[in-house]
Design an enzyme around this catalytic site. Structure first.
Site, PDB file in Angstrom:
ATOM      1  N   GLY A 163       0.838  -1.184   0.000  1.00 51.51           N
ATOM      2  CA  GLY A 163       0.000   0.000   0.000  1.00 51.51           C
ATOM      3  C   GLY A 163       0.878   1.241   0.000  1.00 51.51           C
ATOM      4  O   GLY A 163       2.007   1.211   0.511  1.00 51.51           O
ATOM      5  N   CYS A 164       0.408   2.336  -0.585  1.00 51.11           N
ATOM      6  CA  CYS A 164       1.240   3.543  -0.672  1.00 51.11           C
ATOM      7  C   CYS A 164       1.518   4.134   0.715  1.00 51.11           C
ATOM      8  O   CYS A 164       2.637   4.564   1.002  1.00 51.11           O
ATOM      9  CB  CYS A 164       0.607   4.573  -1.596  1.00 51.11           C
ATOM     10  SG  CYS A 164      -1.109   5.029  -1.212  1.00 51.11           S
TER      11      CYS A 164
END
Length: 342
Positions: A148-149
């Site tokens: 995930g960013c």
């Protein structure tokens, strides 16, 4: 050797970012672009900024001959991705940008994402795709699960500190701000301009954000015991960027030296001089992550700030880094472009 590439979910932001990056790669050729609801359209119709590129029209996944594909990027929504990947050829190299294969434990996946995992065989073979820390496994992997960013940003800031034991593992506060593109391209009322602009708010407050599953998994694995960070994300009225401000208990100079040493050979992670802090402006559109360390006025406390572009280093750029390793390419190929400023 030119590698033939397919992108599934090419009509989303991360799909378009993959196209932008791969189109300049000297050894990759995009031969298939899938987008179920926009099949039949050209990429120029969906993303006019890509009009100058010679790209295949969008198609349905069922129309792709995967026997002709060397590597497939899946930029599909959570839950959709696992169902699609389960049906793909077992020898196809895949980089998945969704959350479906990030968590090693099926129960943890169901807890954070609300549905049972339907591709347990693929989940068990997936390699976590935080490139700087998982290179050896990624090189030989068939399926890589991109992070995930938000999770990537927090880990770049904290992983070396957790590993080195220079901070109190029971006193970590991560205050993170993410631009609106991190929520995807689907229409949502709270992301309309009138709802979002001129405002700034916290969301998933109190430990409900899904990327906490990645923090729990990775930090606890490194430390050899449970580690639970206090994490609050905020939505910024900006298109790109993540800024993670982290408060830790430990000697600021030791924190700085640990991060500087950990990343001195990394091409994409840059630790700023002690006392300087980064800006999302200085990494926009690039695969770089900037990290700064400042001594807090309270003794033995440090503030660590990390900045990256959520669509590039936080997602599609990281995916291309992984693909380069999987295909035997130099890891930095196609990714050394300078940030866009202003």
């Amino acid at each position: 050797m030119t590698h033939k590439i397919a992108i599934l979910g090419a009509s989303g932001y991360t799909g378009a970012e993959l196209v932008r990056l791969i189109a300049e790669h000297p050894n990759m050729d995009i031969v298939a672009l899938a987008a179920e609801r926009k099949a039949g359209l050209s990429m120029a119709q969906v993303f006019p900024h890509l009009r100058h590129m010679d790209l295949p029209d969008l198609c349905k996944i069922s129309e792709i001959d995967f026997s002709q594909i060397d590597l497939c990027f899946c930029a599909l929504p959570h839950k959709t991705s696992q169902d699609v990947i389960r049906a793909l050829p077992k020898d196809l190299k895949i980089v998945d940008l969704s959350a479906d294969f990030r968590l090693e434990d099926a129960e943890a996946y169901e807890k954070w994402y609300g549905n049972p995992h339907s591709a347990l065989e693929q989940q068990s073979e997936a390699v976590y795709g935080l490139t700087e820390f998982c290179r050896d496994q990624i090189r030989t992997a068939r399926l890589v699960a991109g992070t995930g960013c938000n999770a990537a940003t927090g880990q770049f800031v904290l992983r070396p500190l957790v590993s080195a034991g220079v901070i109190d593992l029971d006193d970590i506060i991560l205050d993170l701000k993410c631009a609106v593109s991190g929520a995807g391209r689907s229409l949502k009322e709270n992301l309309l301009h009138a709802e979002l602009s001129e405002g700034y708010h916290a969301y998933a407050v109190g430990g409900t954000h899904r990327h906490l599953g990645e923090f729990d998994q990775e930090f606890s694995k490194i430390a050899g015991r449970p580690v639970h960070v206090q994490f609050t994300p905020h939505l910024l009225p900006a298109n790109r960027g993540i800024l993670a401000t982290t408060y830790v208990k430990g000697d600021p100079q030791s924190v700085y030296e640990t991060l500087k040493s950990a990343y001195e050979a990394e091409p994409f992670i840059q630790v700023l001089p002690f006392g300087e802090t980064p800006s999302t402006h200085h990494v926009r559109g690039s695969n770089f992550c900037h990290i700064g360390v400042v001594a807090d006025r309270v003794e033995r406390r440090a503030i660590v700030v990390g900045a990256l572009d959520n669509l590039t280093k936080g997602s599609s750029g990281q995916a291309l880094q992984n693909a380069n390793l999987m295909l035997g390419e130099v890891e930095t190929t196609g990714l050394m472009m300078a940030p866009l400023f202003p």
